[in-house]
Structure formats: structure tokens, C-alpha cells
Design an enzyme around this catalytic site. Structure first.
Site, PDB file in Angstrom:
ATOM      1  CD  GLU A 132     -38.300  19.252 111.441  1.00 57.41           C
ATOM      2  OE1 GLU A 132     -37.802  20.264 111.941  1.00 57.41           O
ATOM      3  OE2 GLU A 132     -38.143  18.929 110.259  1.00 57.41           O
ATOM      4  N   GLY A 272     -44.798  22.434 104.369  1.00 62.07           N
ATOM      5  CA  GLY A 272     -44.523  22.592 102.951  1.00 62.07           C
ATOM      6  C   GLY A 272     -43.772  21.394 102.403  1.00 62.07           C
ATOM      7  CG  MET A 274     -39.745  15.969 106.753  1.00 61.92           C
ATOM      8  SD  MET A 274     -39.223  17.213 107.962  1.00 61.92           S
ATOM      9  CE  MET A 274     -37.761  16.432 108.631  1.00 61.92           C
ATOM     10  CG  HIS A 308     -35.740  25.239 102.762  1.00 60.41           C
ATOM     11  ND1 HIS A 308     -35.396  26.367 103.467  1.00 60.41           N
ATOM     12  CD2 HIS A 308     -36.105  24.316 103.699  1.00 60.41           C
ATOM     13  CE1 HIS A 308     -35.551  26.146 104.761  1.00 60.41           C
ATOM     14  NE2 HIS A 308     -35.983  24.902 104.928  1.00 60.41           N
ATOM     15  CD  GLU A 309     -37.706  21.030 102.750  1.00 66.28           C
ATOM     16  OE1 GLU A 309     -37.103  20.384 103.626  1.00 66.28           O
ATOM     17  OE2 GLU A 309     -38.421  22.011 103.027  1.00 66.28           O
TER      18      GLU A 309
END
Length: 888
Positions: A132, A272, A274, A308-309
Site C-alpha cells: 500500500e 506503523g 499494514m 486498528h489493523e
């Protein structure tokens, strides 16, 4: 999409308005990797078909590629000659292809030479990927865009001694060994995914394994892969992952879909972490933690980032972006989700304060500068430059505003429809908002301006009390300052949460004129939609004090003209914990700005007794959460103060803030010592809200005590540094001591390095402490540290810790009047541009607001921007930021 290829004189710009569907779709991708650090060969077998939604009837096949050596092309089994295709710097084009066909592409790449850390690269002793936003084109030729979704099968072949672990997305279906000391593994991912979610890891790794039983009773294997020396740092991340899985089931009804979930810790990483489907790759600093090496802040961040991931599995992977302009569709939504997760597991008020501090300090500054852009940008030169606080953090606030408008239950209905309707699709922000509209019978067409207009709206609020009619009216005017490319703004739809306090500081029941109030409603969300609007509350026997924007209900600035007395009243009584803290910050800011003016006029500085009294009362208030006390007694940062000034006076801000801290240190010395001692503890380290709050308050007290510069206080800090049983207290004491030119400073710093030199995450903290020191010779010391064995300019974490911390977190030294800080930054940007353009571009942003400073500093910063732009072959990453900054 437009070709992104460009040059120094002006890279091409990609526009949202030019979006067209892909000409061809790739249903299946079969990748075969022959792995080696210096020479990896990739064979990609693509099942291609023409997209009926593309406007052209016979378009050429155009594939993206960068830093690739093309070895061969075969279409339907037949080799293609050089005359049958066109190879440009970043494109491979084949004309006259069938409607449906198989294409086999063989390429060769050099992971060890890939210092940009995009695509496949070498880190330590492992090969890993970061695709990304546009890294997959560094692996093979492909339509590298998020709306081309495919099923992937991946075969990895490598030396068994060098690469005993071979990982990719999905489930491992086969594995074996060869006779020459090599082995292989085949992975199949049953989910459709875009190329940016592809992942590969090969290396010498150990694994911590656990399991999780989903709400439907399926058992999922959880694996965290790390290097051997980090095996003991996995527990917290594993616990956080299981907490996130449970929370997503309970809050959103989302269950994990694969049989295995893997995380790999990597030392060299631009971001941070992916969210690659089933195989998350993490920056080591964002996943590894133990009490002796990680601080409360680290534990807190890891919990949030792991969540979050994981949450991206649905908000980003199962439902992804149609194009990169929609980046906030996945990132803003997922940041909101991880914020709510952290708030539920820890202190909700403190989490809200932390999030708003980031927004006000960084995002508001971006909105007011040359890099201002909407949450959904309408153009870009380099998409990596739009992984910003606007897309992420302001994007999260926009999602939060939707929840404020429709309520939590309504928001859940909307997300249920969104996930069900678009599972397996690449969609747009409109699709997300439409699901909210349909399930809540609300028109959000005006609200969409939050996605399309840049800038921070300003609400000017006036009040009117009619004693005879017993009404209280808020008169509100909204406007938004011009931003690059958007001189005029249409009115926003702003949800403004309001409370009214009586003379005793109690919340009043709110009844809007002409409306029925919810039972005992003491906070109402007003929909501000017009340039000028009034809201009248009835049943007011006395003039109330308005608590505006409760919980920071919208990312706006509120100008209500409150004097110190009214702010002190709210600071003492507001039931909304965020607004109570904010009133204290506004009060401190008012005093700071007055003192700055006095300093500039060379008048003696004095701190009002009432402010000192308010500090004392707050510090000694046993009924308040200790974490909130620590937040309330922290003065606004130099960066945030600078944002409130028309012209940034670097020295005045530093000296006045230091004066306030020193005055409070002496005036409340006994109280600081009392609270410091009361919050001492010899208990083993525990990561929980209560213990984090205790440590935060205790270290706040120590920070103020050191401002007295008394030997006894330096001894106290050294005692904490040497005796602490956790990194939080150790690092707090060391970072404070680093600000003072005392004999034991060097001894402590050197001793810290000698103890922790073999731990990369701790060494990064050691570098950052020294880069952030307010001592006058810090820049010279930073230059020396760049020659130290602990530093490598090729490692993004080391660059952020040392160079980034100095430039972004040390204003008094970075903005030195002689311009030495600016020259230093220019030197590093020019060197990094050839190594890692993403990191270089982020550093340049420290020069982007040069017009906010005095004339001399403006000239010095502008000089460095011009110097950077003069570099031949400058990357488009750096060109975009530097050129926009200079042209602002």
C-alpha cells in the site's frame, strides 16, 4: 486512471474527476517467487478479462511497473516479442489482446537494493513486502489499483536455512522440500483482494501461537512471528488481538473469516502497520512490548494499532476502496473504530482528550497550511503524501459526527447494511454515507461537504438571555477560511453538542423552543446548517453558562469570547469531562497569550494568583480521575500555542511557557512533592487504566519539581531513574534530566545506552530523548548521534526518532534564528530523497508553514525549500510537498 509518471519539472496530477473503471479485470493471480535477497525472480500468471463497464470497446492492456527487469511475456502460452508490447518507465502496454486470456509475466527484482521499502525488500534477515499504496508494481507488472480485485495463489521457494518461514495471505495448502537445501510453501487466499493487500514474508522467525473461538464457535489460529530476541515481547499484542476480535463481534457483529490470523514484526517499515488480509505486517515499535522495555504510551498504542489493523479485516479488506481518493473510507472509519475500542477498554475521557490533542496540534495546522486538503482529496501527485492526519484523524471525526447525528443504534444499523451490501466490493464514501441515510431516514447531502471541503470551520457564538420570557438564545455564525484551491466554502452541517449550567454548576434540562425534549435531556445535539442560525432554550429562570461542543462533537474552532471567570467556572463544574479539561486549557491559553504580549513588550511577567489557586485545587481534588488531573495540569504545547499566534514568536512562546511551568513549580512545590510521594508504588508493573493514571500524575509532578532546578529534585529524578521497575518511570525521569546541563545527565544517558544497546525499540527512545532536549547545543549533538553506531539513515524508525523528533518536536532549537535547523533539515531531505522518498516527503512538511514566522525565518525556510526543489531528479513525493509549500 492517469499515468503517474512524472519528472522534476512537474509530475503529472491525478484527478478524482478523471476516474474511469479499469479496462481489464484480473480474476485469478498465481504468483511464483524464487526468493533471494539480491535476485528474486517472480512469475505472475494472470487470468484476465475485459471489463464490460469500461467505456472503450477494445482498449489496450496497460500494466503498472517500477524498478523491474522484464524477463519474458507469454500471452495464451505464446511468447511476445518486443515488437508486440511497449515498455515505458512505469508502464507495460500490450495492444490488441483478446477479451479473455492468460498472461504470464516473468520479472527479476533486487530486494536488498530497495531502500524505499515499497514492494518486496530486505529487512534484517528477512524478506517482506509493503504494497500500500502502490508497492505491488515493484513486484510484477499489474493494474496496481484498488478496484481490481482478484483471488491469489502464491508459491514461495527459498533457501531453507536462510528462510525457514515462508508466509503469504490466506491459508497454507501445500509445502515441501527440494534436494538442494531449498523448500517451498503454497498459500491460497479465498477472498477477493486488491494488489495493495498482497503480503509475503520469508525469514528466520519464531512464532508465538494462540487460538481464538469466534462467536459462531469456529477456532482461529493466531500467530505472532518475531525474531528470536523479541520472543518475550509478544504477550501484550496477542492479548490486544483477542480483545479486538471480541470487541468487533460485540460492537459490530463482525466475525473473522479465515482459519488463521498472522502478525509479523519488521524493523524497517515506513508506516506503523499494514492490514494485509490474514497476514498483518507491523513496524516492530508498534507490536513489541514488555514492561522493562516499553512505556505506558507504547502499551496503549500497541493495543490501539493491533486493533486498528484487525478491524480493517472488514472496514478495508472485505469492503475496500474503489480508488485512492476514497482512502478515508477505510482509514477514517477504522481510526474511529479503534478510538472507540480504546475508550471502552481504558479511560474514555482521557482517550478523547488524546485524540483531540492530535487533531488540534497537527490536523488543524495542516488545514491552515499549504498542504490543506479535504478528507477526500480531489487530486494528488503522489498518493503516499495523502496518508495524513486529515484523511485519518479528521476522517474519524467525520464518522463520529455521523454517529452523533444518528445515535449509536442508528450507526450500527448503518454499518450492518454497509457491510452486508458491499462485502467483496471496492466502493466509495458515498456508499458508506448512503447506508447511513437509508437506515436512519436522514438526508446527509449537506453533510457530505465534510468530505469534499478542506479547512477547519469556525463557529462564532453569541448569547442572549431574556429574563422576562425565561429564554436563553445562542446566536451562531459559521465560516471556513480559504484553503488552496477552495477560496469559497459552502456551509457545513455541524453537530454541536450543548449543555447549560446553572449558578451552582449543575446541568439544566434542555427544552428547545418549539421542540419536545427527550426526557431529562441535559445535552442536546444542535444541527448547525446555515451561515447564521439561532437556537432558543425555554424555562431559563437565570442566565446559564453554555458548555459548547461537548465531547468535541465536531472538528471546529469555537469562538465564544469567554472571559477567565467563565472558563474557570466551567473548569470547576462542567459535567462533560472533555469540556471541563478544555476550559482549563483555554484558560491557560488566554494567560499564555497575554504573557507573550508582555514578554514582547519587555514587561515583567507575573502569573495570576487565581490561576495558581485553580491548579492547586485541581491537583488536590481527590474526586477527580488521576489521569484527568494529569491532563488538566499539562500546559498547552509550544506547537499548539504557536497556532494561536498570528506571527509565531519562537523565543517568546518558549520563554513564557517555561516561566509558567517554573512559577507553578515553586508556588506548588509542597503539593507536587506530596502528590508525587502519595503515588509511589513498588508493585510490579501492570497495564491498566488505574496504574497508568497513577504513573502519569506522578511523572507530571516530577516534571514540575525539576523546573525548580534544585539539587534535591535532580537527586529525586536520578533516584527514580535508577530504581524504577518499568520503562515508563525510567524513561520519564531520563527525558526530564536530558533538559538540564547537570553532571549526571551524560552519565544517565550513557548508562541507559549501555544497558539497552541491543534492543532496537529502546535505542529509538534513547535517540528521541536527546533530539528533543531543550538545551542550546542539541543540534550539534544530533549531528554527532547521526555518526553513532545506533543510528542508520536507512531505517525509518531511527530517522523519525532522531531527525523527525528534532525537527517536529523541538521548536526552540529547530527554529534557531541562524537557520541552522532548517539547513540541517534540507541536508537530510536531499539525502533521504534518493533512499526513501516517503520519509523525505514527511520531513519536508516541517518547512511547509514558513509564512507563519518572522521575516528572517521566512527567508531562511524558503531558501531551503528552493534548494530542495533545485535537486535534479527529485522524487515526486518530495516535489509535491516542497512545491506546494513554496507556492502557498
Amino acid at each position: 486512471m492517469a499515468d503517474l509518471a512524472g519528472n522534476q519539472s512537474g509530475p503529472n496530477v491525478v484527478y478524482l474527476k478523471d476516474y474511469t473503471p479499469p479496462a481489464y479485470l484480473i480474476d485469478k493471480v498465481d504468483l511464483h517467487f524464487d526468493l533471494d535477497a539480491a535476485t528474486t525472480q517472480v512469475r505472475a500468471t494472470l487470468k484476465v478479462r475485459r471489463n464490460p463497464e469500461h467505456p472503450d470497446t477494445n482498449p489496450p492492456l496497460s500494466l503498472d511497473g517500477s524498478h523491474l527487469e522484464l524477463l519474458s511475456l507469454r500471452l495464451e502460452g505464446e511468447p511476445l516479442s518486443e515488437a508486440q508490447y511497449r515498455l515505458a518507465e512505469e508502464k507495460l502496454t500490450i495492444s490488441d489482446v483478446p477479451e479473455q486470456f492468460e498472461l504470464i509475466i516473468e520479472t527479476r527484482i533486487n530486494p536488498a537494493a530497495n531502500t524505499a521499502l515499497e514492494g518486496l525488500y530486505y529487512s534484517g534477515n528477512m524478506l517482506c513486502t509493503q504494497c500500500e499504496a502502490q508497492g505491488f508494481r515493484r513486484i510484477t507488472y499489474f493494474p496496481d489499483r484498488p478496484d481490481v480485485m482478484s483471488c491469489y495463489t502464491v508459491t514461495l521457494v527459498g533457501d531453507q536455512a536462510k528462510y525457514p518461514v515462508l508466509l503469504s495471505n490466506g491459508n497454507r495448502v501445500e509445502a515441501g522440500e527440494t534436494d538442494d537445501g531449498r523448500h517451498w510453501a503454497r498459500w491460497e487466499d479465498p477472498s477477493l483482494k486488491p494488489s495493495y493487500l498482497f503480503a509475503l514474508v520469508a525469514g528466520q522467525l519464531v512464532c508465538q501461537e494462540d487460538t481464538y473461538t469466534t462467536m459462531s464457535g469456529r477456532e482461529v489460529v493466531l500467530r505472532l512471528y518475531v525474531e528470536e530476541e523479541n520472543r518475550h515481547k509478544c504477550d501484550h499484542a496477542m492479548t490486544s488481538l483477542k480483545q479486538a476480535m471480541r470487541w468487533d463481534e460485540e460492537t459490530y457483529g463482525r466475525e473473522y473469516d479465515l482459519d488463521i490470523y498472522m502478525i509479523v514484526a519488521v524493523n524497517d517499515f515506513n508506516m506503523g502497520a499494514m492490514e494485509n488480509k490474514g497476514l498483518n505486517i507491523f513496524n516492530s515499535s508498534c507490536v513489541l512490548a514488555s514492561p522493562e522495555t516499553a512505556t505506558d504510551h507504547d502499551f496503549y498504542n500497541i493495543q490501539s494499532i493491533v486493533a486498528h489493523e484487525y478491524f480493517h479485516n472488514w472496514s478495508g479488506n472485505r469492503v475496500t476502496c474503489r480508488d485512492w481518493f476514497q482512502l478515508s473510507l477505510k482509514e477514517g472509519f477504522t481510526v474511529f473504530r479503534d478510538q472507540e475500542f480504546s475508550a471502552d477498554l481504558n479511560s474514555r475521557a482521557v482517550k478523547r482528550i488524546d485524540d483531540v490533542n492530535i487533531l488540534r496540534t497537527h490536523q488543524f495546522a495542516q488545514d491552515a497550511g499549504p498542504m490543506a486538503h479535504p478528507v477526500r482529496p480531489d487530486r494528488y501527485m503522489e498518493i503516499s503524501n495523502f496518508y495524513t492526519v486529515t484523511v485519518y484523524n479528521k476522517g474519524a471525526e467525520v464518522v463520529r459526527m455521523i454517529m452523533n447525528l444518528v445515535g449509536r443504534e442508528g450507526f450500527r444499523r448503518g454499518t450492518d447494511l454497509y457491510f452486508a451490501r458491499h462485502d467483496g466490493q471496492a466502493v466509495t464514501i458515498e456508499d458508506f454515507v448512503r447506508a447511513m441515510e437509508e437506515t436512519n431516514h436522514i438526508d446527509l447531502s449537506q453533510f457530505m461537504r465534510w468530505y469534499n471541503q478542506a479547512g477547519t470551520p469556525v463557529l462564532k457564538v453569541g448569547e442572549e438571555f431574556d429574563e422576562q420570557a425565561q429564554t436563553y438564545t445562542l446566536h451562531i455564525k459559521q465560516n471556513c477560511p480559504p484553503t488552496p484551491g477552495q477560496p469559497e466554502k459552502q456551509p457545513f452541517h455541524i453537530p454541536l453538542a450543548v449543555g447549560l449550567l446553572d449558578r451552582q454548576g449543575d446541568d439544566l434540562v434542555l427544552q428547545l423552543e418549539g421542540e419536545s425534549a427527550p426526557a431529562e435531556a441535559r445535552t442536546r445535539v444542535l444541527s448547525v446548517t446555515e451561515p447564521e442560525q439561532s437556537f432558543t432554550f425555554t424555562g431559563m429562570t437565570h442566565q446559564p453558562v453554555a458548555s459548547l461542543g461537548r465531547g468535541f462533537s465536531a472538528p471546529i474552532r469555537i469562538q465564544a469570547g469567554y472571559d477567565d471567570d467563565k472558563l474557570a467556572f466551567l473548569f470547576a463544574h462542567d459535567s462533560d469531562e472533555f469540556n471541563r479539561w478544555d476550559a482549563g486549557q483555554q484558560l491557560a491559553m488566554n494567560i499564555l497569550l497575554r504573557l507573550i504580549e508582555q514578554y514582547q513588550q519587555k514587561k515583567p511577567l507575573t502569573l495570576d494568583e487565581s490561576f495558581i489557586l485553580a491548579f492547586r485545587k485541581t491537583l488536590l481534588n481527590a474526586d477527580l480521575d488521576k489521569a484527568l488531573i494529569a491532563q488538566a495540569l499539562s500546559l498547552p504545547s509550544e506547537g499548539y500555542i504557536a497556532d494561536q499566534c498570528e506571527v509565531v514568536d519562537v523565543e517568546a512562546i518558549f520563554e513564557v511557557r517555561h516561566f509558567m511551568r517554573q512559577t507553578l513549580a515553586f508556588e506548588l512545590k509542597d503539593e507536587w512533592q506530596q502528590i508525587y510521594q502519595a503515588n509511589s508504588s513498588d508493585k510490579p508493573y501492570a497495564f491498566n487504566a488505574e496504574e497508568m493514571a497513577r504513573r502519569a500524575l506522578r511523572n507530571l509532578c516530577l516534571g514540575y519539581l525539576l523546573e525548580t532546578e534544585e539539587q534535591a529534585m535532580f537527586d529525586l529524578a536520578m533516584q527514580q531513574y535508577s530504581r524504577a521497575n518499568n520503562m515508563t518511570d525510567t524513561l520519564a525521569a531520563l527525558s526530564m534530566l536530558a533538559n538540564f546541563a547537570i553532571p549526571k545527565r551524560h552519565q544517565a544517558l550513557e548508562g541507559f545506552y549501555q544497558k539497552w544497546q541491543h534492543d532496537q525499540q529502546v535505542v529509538e527512545k534513547w535517540l528521541a530523548i536527546q533530539a528533543g532536549s531543550r538545551l542550546p547545543r542539541t543540534l550539534q549533538h544530533v549531528r554527532q548521534l547521526m555518526e553513532h553506531e545506533a543510528f542508520s539513515i536507512k531505517n525509518p524508525n531511527k530517522v523519525r526518532a532522531l531527525i523527525g523528533r528534532f525537527c517536529a518536536g523541538n521548536p526552540i532549537n529547530f527554529h534557531a534564528a541562524d537557520g541552522s535547523g532548517y539547513r540541517f533539515l534540507g541536508d537530510q531531505v536531499l539525502e533521504l530523497d534518493s533512499l526513501n522518498p516517503q520519509i523525505a516527503a514527511r520531513l519536508v512538511q516541517n518547512l511547509s508553514r514558513w509564512k507563519r514566522y518572522d521575516e528572517k525565518r521566512q527567508g531562511l525556510m524558503k531558501q531551503q525549500l528552493e534548494r530542495i526543489l533545485d535537486k535534479e531528479g527529485l522524487s515526486k513525493d518530495v516535489y509535491e510537498v516542497a512545491s506546494k509549500s513554496l507556492d502557498a
